[in-house]
Write a protein that holds these residues in place. Structure first.
Motif, PDB file in Angstrom:
ATOM      1  N   HIS A   1      10.163   0.368  -3.445  1.00 45.99           N
ATOM      2  CA  HIS A   1      10.776   1.702  -3.482  1.00 45.99           C
ATOM      3  C   HIS A   1      11.819   1.912  -2.391  1.00 45.99           C
ATOM      4  O   HIS A   1      12.143   3.053  -2.052  1.00 45.99           O
TER       5      HIS A   1
ATOM      6  N   HIS B   1       1.840  -2.151  -6.144  1.00 44.87           N
ATOM      7  CA  HIS B   1       2.115  -3.270  -5.248  1.00 44.87           C
ATOM      8  C   HIS B   1       0.842  -4.087  -5.024  1.00 44.87           C
ATOM      9  O   HIS B   1      -0.131  -3.586  -4.484  1.00 44.87           O
TER      10      HIS B   1
ATOM     11  N   ASP C   1       9.793  -2.622   0.669  1.00 45.56           N
ATOM     12  CA  ASP C   1       9.013  -2.083  -0.444  1.00 45.56           C
ATOM     13  C   ASP C   1       9.869  -2.058  -1.719  1.00 45.56           C
ATOM     14  O   ASP C   1      11.097  -2.003  -1.643  1.00 45.56           O
TER      15      ASP C   1
ATOM     16  N   GLU D   1       7.939   5.725   4.234  1.00 43.63           N
ATOM     17  CA  GLU D   1       8.620   6.167   3.028  1.00 43.63           C
ATOM     18  C   GLU D   1       8.813   7.662   3.190  1.00 43.63           C
ATOM     19  O   GLU D   1       7.833   8.406   3.247  1.00 43.63           O
TER      20      GLU D   1
ATOM     21  N   HIS E   1       9.983  -0.579   5.249  1.00 42.47           N
ATOM     22  CA  HIS E   1       9.849  -0.014   3.907  1.00 42.47           C
ATOM     23  C   HIS E   1      11.191  -0.039   3.200  1.00 42.47           C
ATOM     24  O   HIS E   1      11.344  -0.601   2.130  1.00 42.47           O
TER      25      HIS E   1
END
Ligand SMILES: [Zn+2]
Length: 481
Positions: free
Chosen positions: A139, A161, A137, A11, A103
């Motif tokens: 995000h 999460h 993810d 990330e 991700h």
């Protein structure tokens, strides 16, 4: 049936000054072949789910390469290329399908959409037909290319999460269904012009739970394979930053498009509920002091290591010392101060300046004076997933009841075990400072009796006006609306 598995997980916070390079991956996870299975077998994260489900279905896994680094600055493109090219080259040429652990918000010094780049390379090597399913993810800053180049993107439904394992099982099942000929997935992405703060994305609270409930209802409709809502990662100055709504159906492109648009519009109608405003550290400390239940978690979401920050933000520590909050514990990444503590030795007096050293964005260094209470090699095991974790050489300095845990590595506030492993009992603390936005709730949330979130200086502040964006799409909420 043979599935090639691998992944590249980062990330990226483009506002962080320090670049992410190969050593940061080596220190977190850089595994090849059978080592991936050896490390994660029996754990409850994404890999644990993939391994267990494949074995239960009698599917052979061909592990390639998996690399992960703690969220941080832009990935140096040369490091990315080295990992991505090795990953693509090591995916089993004879595999029936590919499963990637991604991700979805990785940015390199040359590529805004690193996952899109990786998927394009996979397609160049394997052609358009080999099924590729990815876990991502919540995000992720999903790009249209990520959606068109994969057969299905399966995102977490929870923030904090807690569903890595079941989503991984779901991803294996979808890929298995494709290989059996039962599924022919087609996906559609709806991207509103919106990039809410992560603090607004708690999936079991309003407003986000409304959208998650809607996604789950739609997921039950006949012909729908998966509905993924990505909240997006707003600390990435990239074109596709922000929320995304992905619906995958079994061979019904129009149905996927209509449903993705429906959820997207449901979000747009309630967008204003996603605005976030927070008190200052001093205001927050006063609120914490007024609590008569303990422990109180003081949430410094501006220095959210899980969002890529330096982990050495000092605003909350300074406020705790100023107002004399004790017994309290604050964790800070400061390798220099760790070395000073080692030199002083256990029981020795340490007088030094801590934090605020990585850049000018996380407050000033704070002078502390205390006794070195404990030293540790920094190895611990997540009490949530059982996965081994490492925070580097670590020292605990007791400043008259304010316990400062100094680490060499940056430590996301994911596990109680990080602090408990150095002999501090969190339940005995009155105040616990946590450098995180929401994920801390899955660990610290289990012992917290109250919490106060503050807006300090830092690269994950909920006040986006602290940052200068140049690459976003126009009309973005909440910056322009
Ligand atoms: Zn996340």
């Amino acid at each position: 049936m043979n599935i090639a598995v691998g992944g590249l997980f980062h990330e990226t916070n483009t506002f962080v000054a320090l670049r992410t390079e190969l050593p940061q991956f080596q220190r977190c996870a850089l595994l090849r072949g059978g080592d991936i299975v050896d490390r994660y077998r029996g754990t409850e994260g994404t890999w644990g789910g993939i391994i267990d489900r494949a074995e239960a279905l009698g599917v052979r896994l061909s592990p390639a390469l998996y690399a992960e680094a703690v969220p941080g600055g832009v990935v140096e493109h040369a490091s990315f290329l080295q990992l991505a090219e090795e990953l693509v080259a090591s995916l089993d040429a004879g595999a029936d399908g590919i499963l990637l652990v991604l991700h979805g918000a990785m940015v390199t010094s040359e590529e805004q959409d690193a996952e899109g780049w990786l998927l394009r390379r996979c397609r160049e090597r394997f052609g358009p037909d080999v099924p590729i399913v990815c876990t991502i993810d919540l995000h992720a800053n999903v790009s249209p290319e990520m959606v068109t180049l994969s057969h299905c993107l399966v995102g977490y439904d929870t923030y904090p999460h807690t569903d890595y394992y079941p989503r991984a099982v779901e991803a294996v099942d979808i890929l298995h269904g494709i290989l059996l000929g039962d599924l022919s997935p087609t996906s559609s992405l709806y991207k509103p012009s919106a990039m809410p703060a992560v603090q607004s994305m708690l999936t079991d609270a309003p407003p986000m739970n409304t959208l998650i409930d809607l996604a789950h209802r739609i997921e039950k409709e006949p012909g729908v394979v998966n509905v993924t809502i990505t909240g997006g990662f707003p600390y990435a100055d990239v074109y596709w930053a922000g929320m995304g709504f992905i619906v995958t159906t079994n061979g019904d492109p129009a149905g996927a498009k209509r449903r993705a648009r429906d959820i997207g519009r449901a979000f747009e109608a309630m967008e204003r509920q996603f605005a976030v405003t927070l008190p200052s550290p001093d205001e927050g400390v006063v609120l914490a002091k007024a609590s008569n239940v303990y422990p109180v978690v003081l949430v410094d979401s501006s220095d959210n290591v899980g969002g890529g920050s330096s982990g050495d933000g000092t605003d909350v520590l300074a406020a705790i010392l100023r107002h004399g909050l004790k017994p309290s514990v604050v964790m800070l990444a400061d390798p220099e101060a760790v070395l000073a503590a080692i030199e002083a030795g256990i029981g020795g007096l340490l007088s030094t300046k801590v934090g605020g050293k990585t850049d000018r964005l996380h407050g000033d260094s704070v002078a502390i004076r205390g006794t070195v209470a404990r030293l540790s090699d920094g190895h611990y095991r997540s009490e949530r997933t059982g996965e081994p974790k490492y925070m580097g050489l670590t020292a605990v300095v007791d400043c008259d009841g304010v316990y400062i845990v100094l680490t060499t590595e940056r430590v996301p506030a994911f596990d109680l075990a990080a602090i408990e492993s150095v002999g501090l009992h969190l339940k005995h603390m009155r105040y616990i400072a946590v450098k995180g936005a929401v994920q801390w709730k899955s660990s610290y949330g289990r012992i917290a009796r109250a919490s106060v979130e503050v807006d300090a200086a830092g690269v994950t502040s909920a006040s986006f006006r602290r940052f200068r964006y140049a690459r976003l799409r126009s009309g973005m909420f909440p910056i322009e609306r």
